[in-house]
Design a protein around this motif. Sequence first.
Motif, PDB file in Angstrom:
ATOM      1  N   ASP A   1      -1.602   5.366   8.332  1.00 48.66           N
ATOM      2  CA  ASP A   1      -2.779   5.747   9.126  1.00 48.66           C
ATOM      3  C   ASP A   1      -2.625   5.307  10.577  1.00 48.66           C
ATOM      4  O   ASP A   1      -2.952   6.054  11.506  1.00 48.66           O
ATOM      5  CB  ASP A   1      -4.044   5.046   8.588  1.00 48.66           C
TER       6      ASP A   1
ATOM      7  N   LYS B   1      -0.220   7.499  12.540  1.00 46.29           N
ATOM      8  CA  LYS B   1      -0.840   8.801  12.825  1.00 46.29           C
ATOM      9  C   LYS B   1      -1.899   8.665  13.933  1.00 46.29           C
ATOM     10  O   LYS B   1      -1.912   9.423  14.907  1.00 46.29           O
ATOM     11  CB  LYS B   1      -1.509   9.354  11.555  1.00 46.29           C
ATOM     12  N   LEU B   2      -2.801   7.691  13.775  1.00 44.89           N
ATOM     13  CA  LEU B   2      -3.900   7.529  14.736  1.00 44.89           C
ATOM     14  C   LEU B   2      -3.374   7.098  16.107  1.00 44.89           C
ATOM     15  O   LEU B   2      -3.876   7.541  17.145  1.00 44.89           O
ATOM     16  CB  LEU B   2      -4.907   6.502  14.208  1.00 44.89           C
TER      17      LEU B   2
ATOM     18  N   HIS C   1       2.866   4.514   0.770  1.00 52.09           N
ATOM     19  CA  HIS C   1       2.608   5.502   1.821  1.00 52.09           C
ATOM     20  C   HIS C   1       1.172   6.039   1.714  1.00 52.09           C
ATOM     21  O   HIS C   1       0.897   7.209   1.993  1.00 52.09           O
ATOM     22  CB  HIS C   1       3.637   6.632   1.740  1.00 52.09           C
ATOM     23  N   ALA C   2       0.260   5.176   1.275  1.00 54.44           N
ATOM     24  CA  ALA C   2      -1.147   5.580   1.191  1.00 54.44           C
ATOM     25  C   ALA C   2      -1.672   5.991   2.564  1.00 54.44           C
ATOM     26  O   ALA C   2      -1.277   5.424   3.578  1.00 54.44           O
ATOM     27  CB  ALA C   2      -1.983   4.432   0.636  1.00 54.44           C
ATOM     28  N   ILE C   3      -2.559   6.969   2.586  1.00 58.20           N
ATOM     29  CA  ILE C   3      -3.302   7.316   3.802  1.00 58.20           C
ATOM     30  C   ILE C   3      -4.780   7.447   3.444  1.00 58.20           C
ATOM     31  O   ILE C   3      -5.138   7.554   2.274  1.00 58.20           O
ATOM     32  CB  ILE C   3      -2.805   8.623   4.470  1.00 58.20           C
ATOM     33  N   THR C   4      -5.617   7.407   4.468  1.00 60.16           N
ATOM     34  CA  THR C   4      -7.066   7.402   4.268  1.00 60.16           C
ATOM     35  C   THR C   4      -7.607   8.802   4.515  1.00 60.16           C
ATOM     36  O   THR C   4      -7.637   9.261   5.653  1.00 60.16           O
ATOM     37  CB  THR C   4      -7.712   6.392   5.241  1.00 60.16           C
ATOM     38  N   ILE C   5      -7.966   9.485   3.431  1.00 60.11           N
ATOM     39  CA  ILE C   5      -8.428  10.866   3.606  1.00 60.11           C
ATOM     40  C   ILE C   5      -9.900  11.055   3.274  1.00 60.11           C
ATOM     41  O   ILE C   5     -10.499  12.035   3.648  1.00 60.11           O
ATOM     42  CB  ILE C   5      -7.581  11.858   2.767  1.00 60.11           C
ATOM     43  N   ARG C   6     -10.514  10.095   2.545  1.00 65.09           N
ATOM     44  CA  ARG C   6     -11.910  10.276   2.149  1.00 65.09           C
ATOM     45  C   ARG C   6     -12.883   9.529   3.043  1.00 65.09           C
ATOM     46  O   ARG C   6     -14.092   9.693   2.929  1.00 65.09           O
ATOM     47  CB  ARG C   6     -12.113   9.824   0.697  1.00 65.09           C
ATOM     48  N   ASN C   7     -12.368   8.654   3.915  1.00 63.45           N
ATOM     49  CA  ASN C   7     -13.208   7.894   4.830  1.00 63.45           C
ATOM     50  C   ASN C   7     -12.674   8.038   6.252  1.00 63.45           C
ATOM     51  O   ASN C   7     -11.483   8.268   6.432  1.00 63.45           O
ATOM     52  CB  ASN C   7     -13.191   6.400   4.474  1.00 63.45           C
ATOM     53  N   PRO C   8     -13.548   7.869   7.245  1.00 57.61           N
ATOM     54  CA  PRO C   8     -13.035   7.909   8.620  1.00 57.61           C
ATOM     55  C   PRO C   8     -12.413   6.570   9.022  1.00 57.61           C
ATOM     56  O   PRO C   8     -12.526   5.576   8.310  1.00 57.61           O
ATOM     57  CB  PRO C   8     -14.283   8.199   9.449  1.00 57.61           C
ATOM     58  N   LEU C   9     -11.731   6.579  10.162  1.00 56.54           N
ATOM     59  CA  LEU C   9     -11.039   5.395  10.668  1.00 56.54           C
ATOM     60  C   LEU C   9     -11.676   4.932  11.983  1.00 56.54           C
ATOM     61  O   LEU C   9     -12.005   5.752  12.840  1.00 56.54           O
ATOM     62  CB  LEU C   9      -9.559   5.722  10.914  1.00 56.54           C
TER      63      LEU C   9
ATOM     64  N   THR D   1       0.824  -1.212   0.000  1.00 52.36           N
ATOM     65  CA  THR D   1       0.000   0.000   0.000  1.00 52.36           C
ATOM     66  C   THR D   1       0.854   1.257   0.000  1.00 52.36           C
ATOM     67  O   THR D   1       0.310   2.364   0.008  1.00 52.36           O
ATOM     68  CB  THR D   1      -0.946   0.059   1.229  1.00 52.36           C
TER      69      THR D   1
END
Lengths: 259, 259
Positions: free
Chosen positions: A73, A76-77, A43-51, A41
Motif C-alpha cells: 500500500d 502504491k500511495l 503482498h496484502a493490500i488494502t482494498i476494503r478500507n481507505p488509507l 503481511t
Amino acid sequence: MNILVTNDDGIMAPGIFILKKELEKKYNVYVVAPDVERSATGHAITIRNPLWAKKIFLNDEFLGYAVNGTPADCVKLGLEAIYKDIKFDIIISGINKGPNLGTDLLYSGTVSGALEGSLNGYPSIAISSANYQNPNYKTAAKFILDFLENNSIINMPEFSALNINVPNVDYSEIRGYKITRQSKRRYKDYFEPRKDPYGNTYYWMLGEIIEDDNAEDSDYFVLKENYVSITPIKSFLTDYDYMNKLIKNIEEENNGFKG
Amino acid sequence: MNILVTNDDGIMAPGIFILKKELEKKYNVYVVAPDVERSATGHAITIRNPLWAKKIFLNDEFLGYAVNGTPADCVKLGLEAIYKDIKFDIIISGINKGPNLGTDLLYSGTVSGALEGSLNGYPSIAISSANYQNPNYKTAAKFILDFLENNSIINMPEFSALNINVPNVDYSEIRGYKITRQSKRRYKDYFEPRKDPYGNTYYWMLGEIIEDDNAEDSDYFVLKENYVSITPIKSFLTDYDYMNKLIKNIEEENNGFKG
C-alpha cells in the motif's frame, strides 16, 4: 537520485531511520511506511478500507508519512498520490529486523514492498539485517550505500527486484557479496494450544526452521559465511518445467476430457 | 480421498459452500476458512496474535471451522492442529469470487492458500470463477470435480500448485481447458482523495486493468475464449536470467567492490 523508502516494521522502527540517515548522505530520500508493524503481511493490500497518510516528525525533523496499510500500500500511495510529482529512481524496502530467506519471501512485507516497486516499473531492493535480537542496521545501511554507488542498478530488468540480506557483523567483517538464489529454507509449523478465560482453545503459531538446501548459491548458506546475499527475484510464479510436463501429458493421453 | 478446503472470501461465502457440496459427491471434505472476508491479503500470516477455530453450522449441518486469520493461516492450522490426524490427499482454495490472473496472484489470498498447501508438501489447487458480479460457482465446482477424476494430480511436483480460472458461463459452454502461464496482466493504480469529517485527506485505492500480454498461453487470454485456464505455479521467485546476467557482469567488471 530520488529514493522512495518503505518497510514492514513500521515508520518508528530503527531500521528505516538508520537507512534514511545513511542514504541522505548522497541522495534525496522520501519515506512512506506503515504506521505500525506489518510483519508477515505478505503482498496484502488494502482494498476494503481507505488509507490515511500522516506526517511524522522526530525531534521537529520530518521523518516521513505513516500510512494505515501494508508495505505494498505504502509504495502504491507514495508513487501515485503523496509523491506523485517526484520522479523516483529506485525503491528500497527495509532495513528489516531479521533475515528474509527461502520461504520468508512469500510472507515478508519487506520483500513485497520491493516487488510492488518493480511491478510499477522501478528498480527495487529489499534489504534485511540477518538478526532478530540485535540487528546491526549500520552495517546493512553502509552496504546499501556502497552498493548503489558501485552498481548500475538502473539496468534491473522490468518486473524484477533484488532481495538483499546482510550478515549481522561489523562492516569490516563482511567478506563481500554473492549472487544467490532463493533457497528452499522453510518452516515446520506447529501450534501451541491454550485455553482462553472462557474455556475456548486458541493457538499460537510456532515453527522450526528447515535448512536442507545447502549449496554455494543458496541465500542462507552464503550469509552464514559472512557474505551479503543478493537474490534476483521476480513477481511471476509460473512453473515452466511443470507447465511443459502437463502440456506433454495432455498431448500423449488425449483422454477426451474436455473440462 | 480427503480434501482440505479453504478460501479468502470467508467461510460464509457461497463459493466455498458450493465447492464443498460438489466435492462431497465423491470425496471427504474438510473446511477450514477465514471467519470474515480476507481478499487481497496475499500470503499474510498471523504471527503476533493467536488463532481461534470456531465450528460453524448451517441449518444444523456442520460446515467447517472459521478461523480469525488468513487463508495461509487456515491451511497451516487445518493441517497441523484441527485435522492433524487426517491424511490429506489434496488442498483446494476457492471458489474465489472473481478471477485471479496476472499480478492478482501476488495479492490473492486464494492463491496463497494453495501455495501454502504446496509448501507443506500437498498437491494444491486454487480455483476462481472469472466474474465479480454474478459468478457461476456451479460451473467451476463441476469442472474441478471432473478435473480431479480425470487427472493424476497426485503427480504434482513438490512446492508447485495449480491456479485454475473458470469462465463465467454454463458448463456446456466451456470449450475445454488450456495449460497457461501467469500473464503480465496488471493494474495502473490511482487514488481518489476525499476529506474525512475532521478535515484530513484519505484515499481510496482504484486501478485500471492493463492487458497487453495477449498470447495463446496467457491466462486471461484463453479465459476470454471460454477455455478454463490452468497455470502451474511455484513458490520460488528467483529470476534466473537476471541472476546469470549479474554473475557474468561481476566476473567481467571485477570492480574491486567487496561489499
